[in-house]
Design a protein around this motif. Structure first.
Motif, mmCIF file in Angstrom:
data_model
loop_
_atom_site.group_PDB
_atom_site.id
_atom_site.type_symbol
_atom_site.label_atom_id
_atom_site.label_comp_id
_atom_site.label_asym_id
_atom_site.label_seq_id
_atom_site.Cartn_x
_atom_site.Cartn_y
_atom_site.Cartn_z
ATOM 1 N N SER A 11 0.889 -1.037 -0.180
ATOM 2 C CA SER A 11 -0.008 -0.102 -0.005
ATOM 3 C C SER A 11 0.876 1.440 0.058
ATOM 4 O O SER A 11 1.814 1.288 0.357
ATOM 5 C CB SER A 11 -1.121 -0.027 1.263
ATOM 6 O OG SER A 11 -1.855 -1.221 1.265
ATOM 7 N N GLY A 12 0.324 2.435 -0.458
ATOM 8 C CA GLY A 12 1.065 3.721 -0.605
ATOM 9 C C GLY A 12 1.864 3.723 -1.704
ATOM 10 O O GLY A 12 1.548 3.035 -2.690
ATOM 11 N N SER A 13 2.713 4.869 -1.815
ATOM 12 C CA SER A 13 3.414 5.167 -3.016
ATOM 13 C C SER A 13 4.744 4.279 -2.904
ATOM 14 O O SER A 13 5.526 4.453 -1.795
ATOM 15 C CB SER A 13 3.733 6.497 -3.173
ATOM 16 O OG SER A 13 2.389 7.237 -3.319
ATOM 17 N N PRO A 14 5.214 3.840 -3.983
ATOM 18 C CA PRO A 14 6.758 2.953 -3.783
ATOM 19 C C PRO A 14 7.818 4.021 -3.392
ATOM 20 O O PRO A 14 7.613 5.303 -3.888
ATOM 21 C CB PRO A 14 6.756 2.518 -5.128
ATOM 22 C CG PRO A 14 5.484 2.222 -5.686
ATOM 23 C CD PRO A 14 4.767 3.377 -5.187
ATOM 24 N N GLY A 19 16.292 -0.906 -4.604
ATOM 25 C CA GLY A 19 15.399 -1.430 -3.891
ATOM 26 C C GLY A 19 14.144 -0.560 -3.888
ATOM 27 O O GLY A 19 14.038 0.570 -4.001
ATOM 28 N N VAL A 20 13.160 -1.222 -3.981
ATOM 29 C CA VAL A 20 11.681 -0.667 -3.881
ATOM 30 C C VAL A 20 11.084 -1.157 -2.644
ATOM 31 O O VAL A 20 11.085 -2.228 -2.081
ATOM 32 C CB VAL A 20 10.860 -1.441 -5.209
ATOM 33 C CG1 VAL A 20 9.305 -0.474 -4.999
ATOM 34 C CG2 VAL A 20 11.312 -0.662 -6.407
ATOM 35 N N PHE A 21 10.618 -0.201 -1.825
ATOM 36 C CA PHE A 21 10.170 -0.448 -0.537
ATOM 37 C C PHE A 21 8.635 0.399 -0.269
ATOM 38 O O PHE A 21 8.314 1.294 -0.829
ATOM 39 C CB PHE A 21 11.003 0.381 0.685
ATOM 40 C CG PHE A 21 12.354 0.175 0.587
ATOM 41 C CD1 PHE A 21 12.906 -1.231 0.982
ATOM 42 C CD2 PHE A 21 13.511 0.529 -0.257
ATOM 43 C CE1 PHE A 21 14.307 -1.567 1.182
ATOM 44 C CE2 PHE A 21 14.725 0.337 -0.363
ATOM 45 C CZ PHE A 21 15.052 -0.860 0.231
ATOM 46 N N ALA A 22 7.910 -0.555 0.420
ATOM 47 C CA ALA A 22 6.681 -0.061 0.911
ATOM 48 C C ALA A 22 6.703 0.705 2.017
ATOM 49 O O ALA A 22 7.590 0.492 3.057
ATOM 50 C CB ALA A 22 5.635 -1.155 1.184
ATOM 51 N N PRO A 23 5.933 1.819 2.349
ATOM 52 C CA PRO A 23 6.150 2.809 3.509
ATOM 53 C C PRO A 23 5.796 2.011 4.638
ATOM 54 O O PRO A 23 4.806 1.260 4.723
ATOM 55 C CB PRO A 23 5.012 3.657 3.121
ATOM 56 C CG PRO A 23 4.704 3.700 1.632
ATOM 57 C CD PRO A 23 4.858 2.284 1.211
ATOM 58 N N GLY A 24 6.505 2.262 5.567
ATOM 59 C CA GLY A 24 6.513 1.529 6.831
ATOM 60 C C GLY A 24 7.048 0.232 7.214
ATOM 61 O O GLY A 24 6.932 -0.419 8.138
ATOM 62 N N THR A 25 7.757 -0.348 6.121
ATOM 63 C CA THR A 25 8.330 -1.578 6.405
ATOM 64 C C THR A 25 9.722 -1.742 6.532
ATOM 65 O O THR A 25 10.302 -2.835 6.686
ATOM 66 C CB THR A 25 8.009 -2.669 4.823
ATOM 67 O OG1 THR A 25 8.638 -1.866 3.866
ATOM 68 C CG2 THR A 25 6.584 -2.530 4.687
ATOM 69 N N VAL A 26 10.350 -0.502 6.431
ATOM 70 C CA VAL A 26 11.860 -0.394 6.787
ATOM 71 C C VAL A 26 12.009 1.037 7.687
ATOM 72 O O VAL A 26 11.397 1.862 7.215
ATOM 73 C CB VAL A 26 12.713 -0.701 5.454
ATOM 74 C CG1 VAL A 26 12.471 0.594 4.544
ATOM 75 C CG2 VAL A 26 14.197 -0.546 5.730
ATOM 76 N N GLY A 27 12.929 0.817 8.440
ATOM 77 C CA GLY A 27 13.020 2.229 9.403
ATOM 78 C C GLY A 27 14.431 2.146 10.048
ATOM 79 O O GLY A 27 14.950 1.223 10.077
ATOM 80 N N LEU A 28 14.938 3.189 10.369
ATOM 81 C CA LEU A 28 15.945 3.547 11.239
ATOM 82 C C LEU A 28 15.532 3.414 12.696
ATOM 83 O O LEU A 28 14.683 4.084 13.043
ATOM 84 C CB LEU A 28 16.729 4.957 10.775
ATOM 85 C CG LEU A 28 17.748 5.497 11.683
ATOM 86 C CD1 LEU A 28 18.872 4.643 11.489
ATOM 87 C CD2 LEU A 28 18.115 6.849 11.435
ATOM 88 N N VAL A 29 16.443 2.828 13.431
ATOM 89 C CA VAL A 29 16.230 2.814 14.871
ATOM 90 C C VAL A 29 17.433 3.276 15.423
ATOM 91 O O VAL A 29 18.651 2.858 15.215
ATOM 92 C CB VAL A 29 15.939 1.482 15.517
ATOM 93 C CG1 VAL A 29 15.545 1.494 17.009
ATOM 94 C CG2 VAL A 29 14.755 0.722 14.817
#
Length: 359
Positions: free
Chosen positions: A198-201, A250-260
């Protein structure tokens, strides 16, 4: 020994001399790190900072897998074969990066008095404070490059399954001058939909996809095929050429990869301890979309009270101050078992890998 005056002055002076809106002193992270900062995936964890407070905490996320069609029966009975099976994943084991500065007394004597009087700091009469800030920013830029390098390297092994190919290896796509139904961008959008994202790539990479994006940026209207400029989010990162491969992205869906990211010098662990003072320092950063934010680093200020000599007896450093900048951070990815075995999305984690050409 009172170090508080200098540290407080340093923190205040950075804001006075540059401020977040001073274009000369913005530190701009590139590519993957830029994407992670601009599209945060962990902001919904409202108590993350309270959970950390300088402690080593492994923050975990609990999740359930969605139901399978095979669990549904056509029989009217009271059997309840489906139960709640909670799974857990850590949102990032911290990595660590550090870089340091040494300020000899011969330089520090020129502005130490000014450093304890914050009212006059930022005035041209204390130019060495500005020089210290310039020197510090050059080191911070180097560390941001290192952090970006480590995050790109970590992502190399974390791409998920593409249900269209059934593999997590790079899918070949071509970006032609005229868009058609087999063009690379159409393939990406079709895969994005097939993987139920979902969302924009969001795209990060190098080479062919970067050339295609630059072509979109110079469009002022529709092309010969009747297509306007693409509105996808794209981030160029030269490190992906080495760590993922030439022309890989890489193509990522919003919210599936993040910086901690973590800060150690906070709460009970901040302040003067022994011959050092521990604190945090916010660094102004401009994101690709023009938004201003800060990237907070841990800092340690320590006085070296004896000259340093090498094995040959030569002096290599005079008495002076050490400023050590460091950062704890990690990469969060949607777990590979977010979807159950037998689900059509088994192995999908919101990140797809491609390799592009421009033919």
């Amino acid at each position: 020994m009172n170090l508080i005056g200098f540290v407080n002055a340093l923190l205040v002076n950075i804001g006075i001399i540059a401020g977040l809106n001073d274009p000369q002193y913005k530190v701009t992270p590139v590519g993957f790190l830029n994407m992670l900062m601009e599209n945060p995936a962990t902001t919904q964890i409202s108590n993350l900072s309270q959970l950390q407070q300088g402690f080593d905490r492994e923050i975990k996320v609990r999740y359930l897998q969605r139901g399978l069609e095979s669990s549904v029966t056509d029989r009217d009975d009271c059997d309840t074969p489906v139960g709640a099976v909670w799974k857990e994943t850590a949102i990032g084991a911290p990595s660590y990066s550090k870089i340091g500065l040494f300020i000899p007394d011969s330089d520090f004597r020129k502005y130490q008095e000014e450093a304890t009087r914050t009212v006059s700091v930022g005035n041209p009469s204390a130019p060495l404070m500005l020089g210290l800030y310039n020197l510090m920013l050059t080191q911070i830029q180097a560390m941001l490059q290192k952090i970006d390098n480590n995050l790109v390297s970590a992502q190399a092994t974390k791409f998920g399954i593409n249900v269209v190919t059934g593999a997590n290896t790079a899918t070949a796509v071509n970006f032609s001058t005229t868009i058609n139904q087999t063009d690379g961008i159409i393939k990406i959008l079709a895969d994005f939909e097939a993987n139920e994202m979902s969302g924009s790539p969001i795209i990060v990479g190098n080479g062919a996809v970067n050339n295609w994006q630059m072509a979109q940026n110079v469009k002022v209207g529709v092309d010969n095929g009747g297509f306007g400029a693409s509105k996808l989010k794209y981030y160029n990162d030269f490190k992906t050429a080495t760590l993922w491969g030439a022309n890989h992205f890489g193509v990522f869906a919003p919210g599936t990869v993040g910086l901690v990211d973590y800060n150690k010098n906070v709460g009970a662990f901040a302040g003067e301890k022994g011959g050092s003072i521990f604190f945090t320092i916010p660094i102004p950063v401009q994101l690709a979309n023009g938004t201003l934010t800060t990237f907070k680093l841990d800092a340690q200020l320590k006085y070296e009270d004896c000259p340093i000599y090498n094995d040959g007896g030569d002096k290599v450093a005079d008495r002076g101050w050490k400023l050590i900048l460091s950062k704890y951070y990690g990469l969060f990815n949607l777990p590979n078992d977010a979807f159950a075995a037998g689900d059509r999305l088994e192995g999908v984690n919101g990140s797809l890998r491609y390799v592009g050409t421009n033919v």
